[in-house]
Design a protein around this motif. Structure first.
Motif, PDB file in Angstrom:
ATOM      1  N   ALA A 223     102.621 -56.651 -71.588  1.00  0.00           N
ATOM      2  CA  ALA A 223     103.387 -57.866 -71.297  1.00  0.00           C
ATOM      3  C   ALA A 223     104.606 -57.906 -72.204  1.00  0.00           C
ATOM      4  CB  ALA A 223     102.524 -59.104 -71.528  1.00  0.00           C
ATOM      5  N   ALA A 224     105.667 -58.562 -71.722  1.00  0.00           N
ATOM      6  CA  ALA A 224     106.929 -58.616 -72.463  1.00  0.00           C
ATOM      7  C   ALA A 224     107.126 -59.929 -73.215  1.00  0.00           C
ATOM      8  CB  ALA A 224     108.104 -58.375 -71.524  1.00  0.00           C
ATOM      9  N   ASP A 225     106.311 -60.951 -72.934  1.00  0.00           N
ATOM     10  CA  ASP A 225     106.394 -62.205 -73.680  1.00  0.00           C
ATOM     11  C   ASP A 225     105.079 -62.956 -73.552  1.00  0.00           C
ATOM     12  OD1 ASP A 225     106.329 -63.546 -71.222  1.00  0.00           O
ATOM     13  OD2 ASP A 225     108.469 -63.954 -71.200  1.00  0.00           O
ATOM     14  N   GLY A 226     105.018 -64.127 -74.167  1.00  0.00           N
ATOM     15  CA  GLY A 226     103.768 -64.873 -74.204  1.00  0.00           C
ATOM     16  C   GLY A 226     103.274 -65.335 -72.849  1.00  0.00           C
ATOM     17  N   LEU A 227     104.184 -65.736 -71.979  1.00  0.00           N
ATOM     18  CA  LEU A 227     103.785 -66.196 -70.650  1.00  0.00           C
ATOM     19  C   LEU A 227     103.153 -65.070 -69.838  1.00  0.00           C
ATOM     20  CD1 LEU A 227     106.828 -68.467 -69.694  1.00  0.00           C
ATOM     21  CD2 LEU A 227     104.517 -69.207 -70.304  1.00  0.00           C
ATOM     22  N   GLU A 228     103.792 -63.894 -69.904  1.00  0.00           N
ATOM     23  CA  GLU A 228     103.240 -62.744 -69.192  1.00  0.00           C
ATOM     24  C   GLU A 228     101.919 -62.313 -69.807  1.00  0.00           C
ATOM     25  OE1 GLU A 228     104.604 -58.343 -67.473  1.00  0.00           O
ATOM     26  OE2 GLU A 228     105.882 -59.382 -68.937  1.00  0.00           O
ATOM     27  N   ALA A 229     101.816 -62.409 -71.128  1.00  0.00           N
ATOM     28  CA  ALA A 229     100.560 -62.077 -71.795  1.00  0.00           C
ATOM     29  C   ALA A 229      99.433 -62.979 -71.305  1.00  0.00           C
ATOM     30  CB  ALA A 229     100.724 -62.214 -73.314  1.00  0.00           C
ATOM     31  N   TYR A 230      99.732 -64.260 -71.175  1.00  0.00           N
ATOM     32  CA  TYR A 230      98.728 -65.216 -70.668  1.00  0.00           C
ATOM     33  C   TYR A 230      98.255 -64.795 -69.276  1.00  0.00           C
ATOM     34  CZ  TYR A 230      96.513 -69.634 -69.374  1.00  0.00           C
ATOM     35  OH  TYR A 230      95.612 -70.590 -68.964  1.00  0.00           O
ATOM     36  N   ASP A 231      99.210 -64.476 -68.397  1.00  0.00           N
ATOM     37  CA  ASP A 231      98.869 -64.084 -67.024  1.00  0.00           C
ATOM     38  C   ASP A 231      98.034 -62.805 -66.995  1.00  0.00           C
ATOM     39  OD1 ASP A 231     100.251 -66.265 -66.060  1.00  0.00           O
ATOM     40  OD2 ASP A 231     102.081 -65.145 -65.635  1.00  0.00           O
ATOM     41  N   GLN A 232      98.383 -61.855 -67.845  1.00  0.00           N
ATOM     42  CA  GLN A 232      97.647 -60.588 -67.867  1.00  0.00           C
ATOM     43  C   GLN A 232      96.239 -60.768 -68.427  1.00  0.00           C
ATOM     44  OE1 GLN A 232      98.918 -58.622 -65.943  1.00  0.00           O
ATOM     45  NE2 GLN A 232     100.413 -57.210 -66.838  1.00  0.00           N
ATOM     46  N   VAL A 233      96.107 -61.631 -69.426  1.00  0.00           N
ATOM     47  CA  VAL A 233      94.778 -61.917 -69.964  1.00  0.00           C
ATOM     48  C   VAL A 233      93.915 -62.599 -68.893  1.00  0.00           C
ATOM     49  CG1 VAL A 233      93.479 -63.326 -71.629  1.00  0.00           C
ATOM     50  CG2 VAL A 233      95.478 -62.018 -72.382  1.00  0.00           C
TER      51      VAL A 233
ATOM     52  N   ILE B 205      90.588 -57.281 -76.358  1.00  0.00           N
ATOM     53  CA  ILE B 205      91.578 -57.431 -77.419  1.00  0.00           C
ATOM     54  C   ILE B 205      92.969 -57.641 -76.821  1.00  0.00           C
ATOM     55  CG2 ILE B 205      92.744 -56.313 -79.374  1.00  0.00           C
ATOM     56  CD1 ILE B 205      89.905 -56.894 -80.084  1.00  0.00           C
ATOM     57  N   LEU B 206      93.708 -58.576 -77.386  1.00  0.00           N
ATOM     58  CA  LEU B 206      95.128 -58.738 -77.073  1.00  0.00           C
ATOM     59  C   LEU B 206      95.911 -58.415 -78.326  1.00  0.00           C
ATOM     60  CD1 LEU B 206      97.598 -59.646 -75.401  1.00  0.00           C
ATOM     61  CD2 LEU B 206      97.076 -61.994 -76.108  1.00  0.00           C
ATOM     62  N   LEU B 207      96.737 -57.361 -78.255  1.00  0.00           N
ATOM     63  CA  LEU B 207      97.610 -56.994 -79.375  1.00  0.00           C
ATOM     64  C   LEU B 207      98.944 -57.684 -79.140  1.00  0.00           C
ATOM     65  CD1 LEU B 207      97.744 -55.198 -81.908  1.00  0.00           C
ATOM     66  CD2 LEU B 207      98.618 -53.364 -80.446  1.00  0.00           C
ATOM     67  N   MET B 208      99.266 -58.659 -79.970  1.00  0.00           N
ATOM     68  CA  MET B 208     100.370 -59.587 -79.697  1.00  0.00           C
ATOM     69  C   MET B 208     101.471 -59.530 -80.749  1.00  0.00           C
ATOM     70  SD  MET B 208     101.105 -62.514 -77.743  1.00  0.00           S
ATOM     71  CE  MET B 208      99.728 -63.637 -77.523  1.00  0.00           C
ATOM     72  N   ASP B 209     102.704 -59.266 -80.275  1.00  0.00           N
ATOM     73  CA  ASP B 209     103.859 -59.389 -81.160  1.00  0.00           C
ATOM     74  C   ASP B 209     104.093 -60.874 -81.419  1.00  0.00           C
ATOM     75  OD1 ASP B 209     106.135 -58.862 -82.610  1.00  0.00           O
ATOM     76  OD2 ASP B 209     107.423 -58.609 -80.866  1.00  0.00           O
TER      77      ASP B 209
ATOM     78  N   ILE C  84      96.191 -69.005 -75.206  1.00  0.00           N
ATOM     79  CA  ILE C  84      95.264 -67.983 -74.737  1.00  0.00           C
ATOM     80  C   ILE C  84      93.888 -68.149 -75.375  1.00  0.00           C
ATOM     81  CG2 ILE C  84      94.790 -65.491 -74.809  1.00  0.00           C
ATOM     82  CD1 ILE C  84      97.843 -65.090 -74.477  1.00  0.00           C
ATOM     83  N   LYS C  85      93.871 -68.438 -76.663  1.00  0.00           N
ATOM     84  CA  LYS C  85      92.584 -68.580 -77.339  1.00  0.00           C
ATOM     85  C   LYS C  85      91.814 -69.779 -76.802  1.00  0.00           C
ATOM     86  CE  LYS C  85      89.697 -66.785 -80.058  1.00  0.00           C
ATOM     87  NZ  LYS C  85      89.187 -65.429 -79.766  1.00  0.00           N
ATOM     88  N   GLU C  86      92.516 -70.829 -76.442  1.00  0.00           N
ATOM     89  CA  GLU C  86      91.855 -72.018 -75.899  1.00  0.00           C
ATOM     90  C   GLU C  86      91.265 -71.749 -74.518  1.00  0.00           C
ATOM     91  OE1 GLU C  86      92.819 -76.698 -74.758  1.00  0.00           O
ATOM     92  OE2 GLU C  86      94.320 -75.481 -75.814  1.00  0.00           O
ATOM     93  N   ASP C  87      91.998 -71.044 -73.664  1.00  0.00           N
ATOM     94  CA  ASP C  87      91.565 -70.821 -72.289  1.00  0.00           C
ATOM     95  C   ASP C  87      90.710 -69.574 -72.113  1.00  0.00           C
ATOM     96  OD1 ASP C  87      92.944 -73.089 -71.655  1.00  0.00           O
ATOM     97  OD2 ASP C  87      94.662 -72.077 -70.758  1.00  0.00           O
ATOM     98  N   PHE C  88      90.867 -68.599 -73.021  1.00  0.00           N
ATOM     99  CA  PHE C  88      90.112 -67.345 -72.910  1.00  0.00           C
ATOM    100  C   PHE C  88      89.510 -66.990 -74.278  1.00  0.00           C
ATOM    101  CE2 PHE C  88      93.821 -67.278 -70.109  1.00  0.00           C
ATOM    102  CZ  PHE C  88      93.191 -67.244 -68.863  1.00  0.00           C
ATOM    103  N   PRO C  89      88.539 -67.761 -74.717  1.00  0.00           N
ATOM    104  CA  PRO C  89      87.991 -67.600 -76.076  1.00  0.00           C
ATOM    105  C   PRO C  89      87.354 -66.239 -76.340  1.00  0.00           C
ATOM    106  CG  PRO C  89      86.624 -69.073 -74.766  1.00  0.00           C
ATOM    107  CD  PRO C  89      87.870 -68.848 -73.986  1.00  0.00           C
ATOM    108  N   ASN C  90      86.957 -65.528 -75.301  1.00  0.00           N
ATOM    109  CA  ASN C  90      86.315 -64.232 -75.503  1.00  0.00           C
ATOM    110  C   ASN C  90      87.308 -63.116 -75.797  1.00  0.00           C
ATOM    111  OD1 ASN C  90      83.714 -65.254 -75.095  1.00  0.00           O
ATOM    112  ND2 ASN C  90      83.836 -64.984 -72.880  1.00  0.00           N
TER     113      ASN C  90
END
Length: 215
Positions: free
Chosen positions: A32-42, A49-53, A69-75
């Motif tokens: 993913a290229a930003d936080g919004l895309e990271a959320y969608d991919q998760v 694991i999410l490796l996040m800049d 992301i942690k709130e909606d996808f705690p695992n």
């Protein structure tokens, strides 16, 4: 373990993907290229694991996305990968749910160790940041007084606040609001003063708590 890499630089994503996919116990399932895309991919892949800049302008920053992301996808466990050797950022990403904090100039072995530690249920903090973490947690509560931003901030300051929190620069905000860069700087300084905030991470946390990032 299934891993997603979120970074705004394609060459960085490619480099880390090569390192991680070379490991027998790791597989990069998406980037993913930003936080919004990271959320969608998760949401789509439900990775381990999410490796996040931490900083991904002009899109949503890793600091903001981590809490969502942690709130909606705690695992999904989040490892922050950043250039910021800064105790404020460390403290806030841990409060937002990250389990690891690794500096980008760390050797590959440290990154791999951090990912495996977090996957096994532990927390990994870059050694140079450990003292900073202790200092932050032993500080006494500042006694922040909850205030209504709509009563103490001007209309323009309320417009500027979420844009600053989302990671936009002064020039970008000026173009969005059709005002000068100096005016943006003045509004930003004033709202920080009114809200008694000392740093950008504090502003981001405030914006999250007050739902300004839904603007």
């Amino acid at each position: 373990m299934k891993i997603i890499i979120a970074d705004d630089h394609a060459v960085v994503r490619s480099g880390f993907m090569h390192i991680l996919n070379y490991q027998n116990d790791m597989e990069v399932v998406a980037t993913a290229a930003d936080g919004l895309e990271a959320y969608d991919q998760v949401a789509k892949y439900q990775p381990d694991i999410l490796l996040m800049d931490l900083s991904m302008p002009p899109g949503e920053s890793g600091l903001i996305a981590t809490g969502k992301i942690k709130e909606d996808f705690p695992n999904t466990k989040i490892v922050i990968l950043t250039m910021y050797d800064d105790e404020e950022y460390l403290f806030h990403v841990l409060k937002n749910g990250a389990s690891g904090y690794v500096l980008k100039n760390s050797p590959d072995e440290e990154l791999l160790s951090a990912i495996r530690t977090v996957y096994d249920g532990g927390t990994y903090i870059h050694p140079s940041m450990a003292t900073s973490l202790v200092r932050q947690f032993v500080k006494k509560d500042s006694g922040e007084v909850e205030t209504d931003p709509y009563k103490i901030l001007s209309k323009r300051e309320i417009e500027v606040l979420p844009l600053v929190a989302k990671g936009y620069g002064n020039k970008e905000i000026a173009e969005m609001l059709y005002i000068s860069v100096k005016t943006v700087e003045a509004h930003k300084s004033k709202l920080m003063e009114k809200l008694n905030l000392k740093s950008r991470p504090e502003l981001v946390e405030y914006a999250l708590r007050k739902k300004f990032l839904n603007f």
